[in-house]
Write an enzyme that holds these catalytic residues in place. Structure first.
Site, mmCIF file in Angstrom:
data_model
loop_
_atom_site.group_PDB
_atom_site.id
_atom_site.type_symbol
_atom_site.label_atom_id
_atom_site.label_comp_id
_atom_site.label_asym_id
_atom_site.label_seq_id
_atom_site.Cartn_x
_atom_site.Cartn_y
_atom_site.Cartn_z
ATOM 1 N N GLY A 101 0.823 -1.201 0.000
ATOM 2 C CA GLY A 101 0.000 0.000 0.000
ATOM 3 C C GLY A 101 0.857 1.252 0.000
ATOM 4 N NE ARG A 129 -4.118 -1.953 2.254
ATOM 5 C CZ ARG A 129 -2.933 -1.636 2.759
ATOM 6 N NH1 ARG A 129 -1.843 -2.277 2.350
ATOM 7 N NH2 ARG A 129 -2.823 -0.699 3.664
ATOM 8 C CD GLN A 176 0.142 3.572 3.114
ATOM 9 O OE1 GLN A 176 -0.929 3.429 2.536
ATOM 10 N NE2 GLN A 176 0.801 2.542 3.621
ATOM 11 C CG ASP A 327 2.234 -0.639 10.274
ATOM 12 O OD1 ASP A 327 1.044 -0.673 9.887
ATOM 13 O OD2 ASP A 327 3.129 -0.040 9.650
#
Ligand code: S3P
Length: 449
Positions: A101, A129, A176, A327
């Site tokens: 991603g 996603r 991101q 994460d």
């Protein structure tokens, strides 16, 4: 199934104390950014300590497809001859970002303001996603995107011919998305402004400054406001990639739960936007210390020492900390299983759109191993069985997600019965040396069959 071959079923079994030094690989976030920014400046950027996981290798391949010369010199040393801001060439084929991603979203941002067209695809996980979170702000620059229903890959982006700068408030806490907008802003004239309500990892901002871009950050009532002046001349850099705190999390957590363990994990980046797990573990009563604290390449770094911690207690993790450990919730939930009492994790809706739905994946696998888990859309709780009481014996689905696979293998290292994972293949995306590294510390991790 792993994205690049047959499934690799794996098992981990309760082991003797873990001892020794764990040299974990380079930071994945910083590795992607080194290659992409290296490709966007003129001259030779040299990189040491690059993570040679599949995710980053896919980004290296993509940068070649956009015209940069990317060379692997061996031993984590790489160089990138960039094409300059706005200098990408149109790729001949589809850009396959595999499982990543971060790779696809950052690269979409980087090409969105260049007059070229590119088609992106990935494995079954990545193709499921959400991409609208990136293509929506990129449309403001003048970039068009056509993908599958629900804004999913495969997707074609037609870069803006005459990009305009944007001012954009990121609606979800996502480094991101923030980074995609900043990378797009590089080739737009004038100032691009990104506002994030919650601070997320700031590697892009730091690295843009290092490459000579004009970037300023101010805290406002709306949040963290980042202003980038477009069309700079980026100067090639030497980048030393620090070791990844998200990978360090695995040997650290293993040492905390395996009786008698004492493990040193040297040279870990402790950027405050990434170090939330370690703070949380210490609050739970983990014997985790920072040694030899120092600054390397502008990032705080320390050697982590983790020792077996039989008396850890469940805590309520502050939701404000979520972005700094996003994460690490899967492996935290494993430690929570060995603690006493309940660990409560709120404000973690984003976990549902990672490489897998990580709340669902961990809840199913923990339950299969005798642990009580409760969950809602943006929260979950794990009720610790306490040291010595984790049943194990379950088969866990990794759901194409490296962190799910590694988390369950850590669970098995101190459980009463072995824990099996249906596919350890995805581990290669971020931590290709996980198995030999853990085995060298004394873990019993094996491939089945
Ligand atoms: C990353 C940002 C995070 C994180 C991912 C890496 C990055 O994703 O989960 O592993 O390098 O920018 P989001 O931006 O979707 O939160």
């Amino acid at each position: 199934m792993s994205g690049h071959g047959d499934p690799i079923p794996m098992t981990s079994t309760a082991c003797d104390p873990l001892r020794g030094t764990a040299d974990v690989p380079g930071d994945k976030s910083i590795s992607h950014r080194s290659l992409i920014l290296g490709a966007m400046c003129v001259g030779e950027t040299t990189i040491t300590g690059l993570l040679e996981g599949q995710d980053v290798l896919d980004t290296a391949k993509a940068m070649r497809a956009f015209g940069a010369q990317v060379t692997d010199h061996g031993g984590g040393k790489w160089s990138v001859h960039g094409v300059g801001v706005g200098g990408f060439t149109e790729p001949d084929g589809v850009i396959d970002c595999g499982n990543s991603g971060t790779g696809v979203r950052l690269i979409m941002g980087a090409m969105a303001t260049q007059p070229i067209t590119a088609t992106f695809s990935g494995d079954a996980s990545l193709n499921g996603r959400p991409m609208a979170r990136v293509t929506d702000p990129l449309a403001l620059f003048g970039c068009q995107a056509v993908g599958r229903s629900g804004g999913r890959l495969p997707m074609t982006l037609v870069g803006a011919r005459e990009p305009v700068p944007v001012r954009y408030t990121v609606p979800v806490p996502s480094a991101q998305v923030k980074s995609a907008v900043l990378l797009a802003g590089l080739n737009a004239p004038g100032q691009t402004v990104v506002i994030e309500k919650e601070a997320t990892r700031d590697h892009t901002e730091r690295m843009l400054l290092g490459f000579g871009a004009e970037v300023s950050v101010v805290e406002t009532a709306e949040g963290r406001e980042i202003t980038l002046t477009g069309q700079p001349e980026l100067n090639a850099q030497h980048i030393e990639v620090p070791r990844d705190p998200s990978s360090a999390a695995f040997p650290v957590c293993a040492a905390l739960v395996v009786p008698g363990s004492d493990v040193l994990v040297p040279g870990i980046g402790l950027n405050p936007t990434r170090a939330g797990l370690f703070t949380t573990l210490r609050e739970m009563g983990a014997d985790l210390t920072y040694e030899n604290e120092r600054v390397e390449g502008g990032e705080p770094v320390a050697d982590l020492r983790a020792r077996f911690s039989p008396d850890m207690k469940g805590i309520e993790v502050p939701p404000a900390r979520a972005a700094s450990m996003i994460d690490e919730y899967p492996v935290l939930s494993v430690v929570a299983a060995y603690a006493s009492g309940q660990t409560v994790m709120r404000g973690v809706r984003e976990l549902r759109v990672k490489e897998s739905d990580r709340i669902d994946a961990m809840a199913k696998g923990l339950r299969a191993n005798g642990i009580d888990v409760d969950e809602g859309e943006d929260w979950w709780t794990v009720t610790g069985a306490g040291h010595g009481n984790v049943a194990g014996g379950g088969l866990c689905a990794s759901q194409l997600d490296h962190r799910i696979a590694m988390s369950f293998l850590i669970l098995g290292m101190a459980a009463n019965a072995p824990v099996r994972v249906d596919d350890g293949g995805p581990i290669a995306t971020s931590f290709p040396i996980f198995e030999p590294l853990m085995t060298a510390l004394g873990a019993w991790v094996s491939r089945d069959g």
